[in-house]
Scaffold this motif. Structure first.
Motif, PDB file in Angstrom:
ATOM      1  N   CYS A 209      32.046  36.044  38.795  1.00 17.02           N
ATOM      2  CA  CYS A 209      32.234  37.326  38.108  1.00 17.02           C
ATOM      3  C   CYS A 209      30.859  37.842  37.720  1.00 17.02           C
ATOM      4  CB  CYS A 209      33.111  37.145  36.885  1.00 17.02           C
ATOM      5  SG  CYS A 209      33.313  38.632  35.874  1.00 17.02           S
TER       6      CYS A 209
ATOM      7  N   TRP B 181      38.116  33.399  31.670  1.00 15.93           N
ATOM      8  CA  TRP B 181      38.979  33.653  32.820  1.00 15.93           C
ATOM      9  C   TRP B 181      40.428  33.598  32.346  1.00 15.93           C
ATOM     10  CZ3 TRP B 181      37.317  35.131  37.582  1.00 15.93           C
ATOM     11  CH2 TRP B 181      35.975  34.922  37.889  1.00 15.93           C
TER      12      TRP B 181
ATOM     13  N   ARG C 151      44.590  34.439  34.004  1.00 11.77           N
ATOM     14  CA  ARG C 151      45.314  34.584  35.264  1.00 11.77           C
ATOM     15  C   ARG C 151      46.725  35.111  35.001  1.00 11.77           C
ATOM     16  NH1 ARG C 151      46.020  28.140  36.861  1.00 11.77           N
ATOM     17  NH2 ARG C 151      47.600  27.634  35.271  1.00 11.77           N
TER      18      ARG C 151
ATOM     19  N   ARG D 111      50.234  37.214  31.603  1.00 13.43           N
ATOM     20  CA  ARG D 111      48.860  36.780  31.748  1.00 13.43           C
ATOM     21  C   ARG D 111      48.581  35.626  30.804  1.00 13.43           C
ATOM     22  NH1 ARG D 111      44.851  41.603  31.214  1.00 13.43           N
ATOM     23  NH2 ARG D 111      45.917  41.719  29.198  1.00 13.43           N
TER      24      ARG D 111
ATOM     25  N   TYR E   8      41.401  36.896  36.516  1.00 13.50           N
ATOM     26  CA  TYR E   8      40.606  37.958  35.929  1.00 13.50           C
ATOM     27  C   TYR E   8      39.503  37.360  35.063  1.00 13.50           C
ATOM     28  CZ  TYR E   8      44.715  40.819  37.016  1.00 13.50           C
ATOM     29  OH  TYR E   8      45.753  41.455  37.645  1.00 13.50           O
TER      30      TYR E   8
ATOM     31  N   TRP F 108      37.205  43.880  31.310  1.00 10.64           N
ATOM     32  CA  TRP F 108      37.960  43.094  32.296  1.00 10.64           C
ATOM     33  C   TRP F 108      37.493  43.409  33.706  1.00 10.64           C
ATOM     34  CZ3 TRP F 108      41.758  39.517  31.085  1.00 10.64           C
ATOM     35  CH2 TRP F 108      42.125  39.468  29.741  1.00 10.64           C
TER      36      TRP F 108
ATOM     37  N   GLN G 135      38.406  43.304  37.915  1.00 11.62           N
ATOM     38  CA  GLN G 135      39.541  43.864  38.654  1.00 11.62           C
ATOM     39  C   GLN G 135      40.521  42.803  39.137  1.00 11.62           C
ATOM     40  OE1 GLN G 135      36.809  42.933  40.000  1.00 11.62           O
ATOM     41  NE2 GLN G 135      37.125  42.401  42.121  1.00 11.62           N
ATOM     42  N   GLY G 136      40.159  41.543  39.055  1.00  8.09           N
ATOM     43  CA  GLY G 136      41.059  40.480  39.505  1.00  8.09           C
ATOM     44  C   GLY G 136      40.791  40.061  40.932  1.00  8.09           C
TER      45      GLY G 136
END
Length: 120
Positions: A20, A34, A36, A43, A93, A110, A112-113
């Motif tokens: 990232c 992180w 997910r 999430r 993320y 954040w 973008q994943g």
């Protein structure tokens, strides 16, 4: 701005390294984490690392398999994922906060994943 990368398709037992990259701020002043989101689920927190990188905390189910690290010179945080399991399948993320927290609402920025899919 946070840009996550490194996701992909891997077989169970395999490894992936997520990255990232941060831009537009003073990276070393942010706690990085992180999270997910698996299909059909909320999430969830995965791992967090403090400003200097000398303190980390993990979701119980990933302890011993995942390692979060950061390189403040490169404005980048990493998530090394080993011994991956099908239940690790999710969009991952990265997020930045001014304080250490496992709560998603504490995070101001954040990425973008990036999709991680683990096949059995």
């Amino acid at each position: 701005q946070l840009q996550a990368s490194g996701g992909g398709l891997v077989q169970a037992g395999g490894s992936l390294r997520l990255s990232c990259a941060a831009s537009g701020g003073t990276f070393s002043t942010y706690v990085m984490a992180w999270f997910r989101r698996a299909p059909g689920k909320a999430r969830e927190f995965v791992a967090v690392i403090n400003w200097s990188g000398d303190s980390t905390y993990y979701l119980d189910s990933v302890k011993g398999r995942f390692t979060i690290s950061r390189d403040n010179a490169k404005n980048t945080v990493y998530l090394q994922m080993n011994s991956l399991k099908p239940e690790d399948t999710a969009v991952y993320y990265c997020a930045a906060s001014t304080g250490v927290s496992v709560r998603s609402w504490s995070y101001d920025y954040w990425g973008q994943g990036t999709q991680v899919t683990v096949s059995s």
